[in-house]
Design a protein around this motif. Sequence first.
Motif, mmCIF file in Angstrom:
data_model
loop_
_atom_site.group_PDB
_atom_site.id
_atom_site.type_symbol
_atom_site.label_atom_id
_atom_site.label_comp_id
_atom_site.label_asym_id
_atom_site.label_seq_id
_atom_site.Cartn_x
_atom_site.Cartn_y
_atom_site.Cartn_z
ATOM 1 N N GLY A 84 0.811 -1.205 0.000
ATOM 2 C CA GLY A 84 0.000 0.000 0.000
ATOM 3 C C GLY A 84 0.847 1.259 0.000
ATOM 4 O O GLY A 84 0.562 2.223 -0.717
ATOM 5 N N ARG A 85 1.912 1.256 0.804
ATOM 6 C CA ARG A 85 2.800 2.419 0.838
ATOM 7 C C ARG A 85 3.443 2.638 -0.531
ATOM 8 O O ARG A 85 3.633 3.777 -0.969
ATOM 9 C CB ARG A 85 3.886 2.226 1.893
ATOM 10 C CG ARG A 85 3.380 2.308 3.323
ATOM 11 C CD ARG A 85 4.530 2.497 4.299
ATOM 12 N NE ARG A 85 5.533 1.451 4.198
ATOM 13 C CZ ARG A 85 5.546 0.351 4.940
ATOM 14 N NH1 ARG A 85 4.590 0.151 5.842
ATOM 15 N NH2 ARG A 85 6.501 -0.552 4.795
ATOM 16 N N ALA A 86 3.772 1.540 -1.205
ATOM 17 C CA ALA A 86 4.396 1.656 -2.528
ATOM 18 C C ALA A 86 3.463 2.338 -3.518
ATOM 19 O O ALA A 86 3.905 3.077 -4.407
ATOM 20 C CB ALA A 86 4.776 0.267 -3.043
ATOM 21 N N LEU A 87 2.169 2.102 -3.385
ATOM 22 C CA LEU A 87 1.195 2.724 -4.278
ATOM 23 C C LEU A 87 0.969 4.190 -3.931
ATOM 24 O O LEU A 87 0.813 5.043 -4.809
ATOM 25 C CB LEU A 87 -0.136 1.973 -4.201
ATOM 26 C CG LEU A 87 -0.154 0.530 -4.691
ATOM 27 C CD1 LEU A 87 -1.529 -0.086 -4.456
ATOM 28 C CD2 LEU A 87 0.196 0.460 -6.173
ATOM 29 N N LEU A 88 0.948 4.484 -2.633
ATOM 30 C CA LEU A 88 0.582 5.823 -2.181
ATOM 31 C C LEU A 88 1.717 6.841 -2.266
ATOM 32 O O LEU A 88 1.481 8.006 -2.603
ATOM 33 C CB LEU A 88 0.075 5.752 -0.736
ATOM 34 C CG LEU A 88 -1.257 5.029 -0.527
ATOM 35 C CD1 LEU A 88 -1.507 4.796 0.962
ATOM 36 C CD2 LEU A 88 -2.399 5.849 -1.131
ATOM 37 N N GLU A 89 2.928 6.434 -1.960
ATOM 38 C CA GLU A 89 4.012 7.398 -1.848
ATOM 39 C C GLU A 89 4.279 8.202 -3.122
ATOM 40 O O GLU A 89 4.531 9.410 -3.044
ATOM 41 C CB GLU A 89 5.287 6.704 -1.369
ATOM 42 C CG GLU A 89 5.223 6.351 0.110
ATOM 43 C CD GLU A 89 6.512 5.732 0.623
ATOM 44 O OE1 GLU A 89 7.405 5.458 -0.201
ATOM 45 O OE2 GLU A 89 6.614 5.526 1.844
#
Length: 207
Positions: A84-89
């Motif tokens: 999820g962090r990879a998508l959001l950052e």
Amino acid sequence: MLPKVKPEQVRQALAAIPTFRQEDPGFWNWLDEPGAKPQSVPRRGKATTFFSTMEDGSLVLGTLALKGRRLSLEVNSTARAARGRALLEPVLAGLVGSPLTERTDLEQMLETKRPPPKPSGLSPEEERALIRQSLEDHYRHILDQPVPSLGGKSPRAAAKTPKGREKVVAWLKTLENHSAKRPTGDPIGEYGFGWMWRELGVEALRH
């Protein structure tokens, strides 16, 4: 959110991620790619992850909530949190600060009245491979999507002007700095951004 950043800027940024389905102004369901069926993957090892579905059968990987000036992603596994962090950052760079992580163990989950989701069947190795592939797919996709910190332009479009290239370099460095802060062994921390610098024609500005 960072000072002076408005909630609408965050909402516009999240609109660039098609797998986040907005349900109301402050809530999104994070859905897996159409056709994905992780529950059919043979289970290996002892790790257990979880999944739930929407009424239309869409796989829900987590939820995202915007309350006041706080944006929270809630998931049911460490691997999903990393994914999820990879998508959001990439799309939230310059809009929010460094993420804070809170963990809730299984016993705490079972104490709530809400039943726990079902096991997904993914082993740690399969989760890791899924994160790596998600990173690759998402970063390639984001190159042609509007990014708020680039003035609403896509990285590829912004890189065509001198001023835009400066913003692209700052954006790429932000992504790399976030990645460098990951713990050893984190798939996000191990991801190489060199190809993005080359793809956008700004490799000479990488110091």
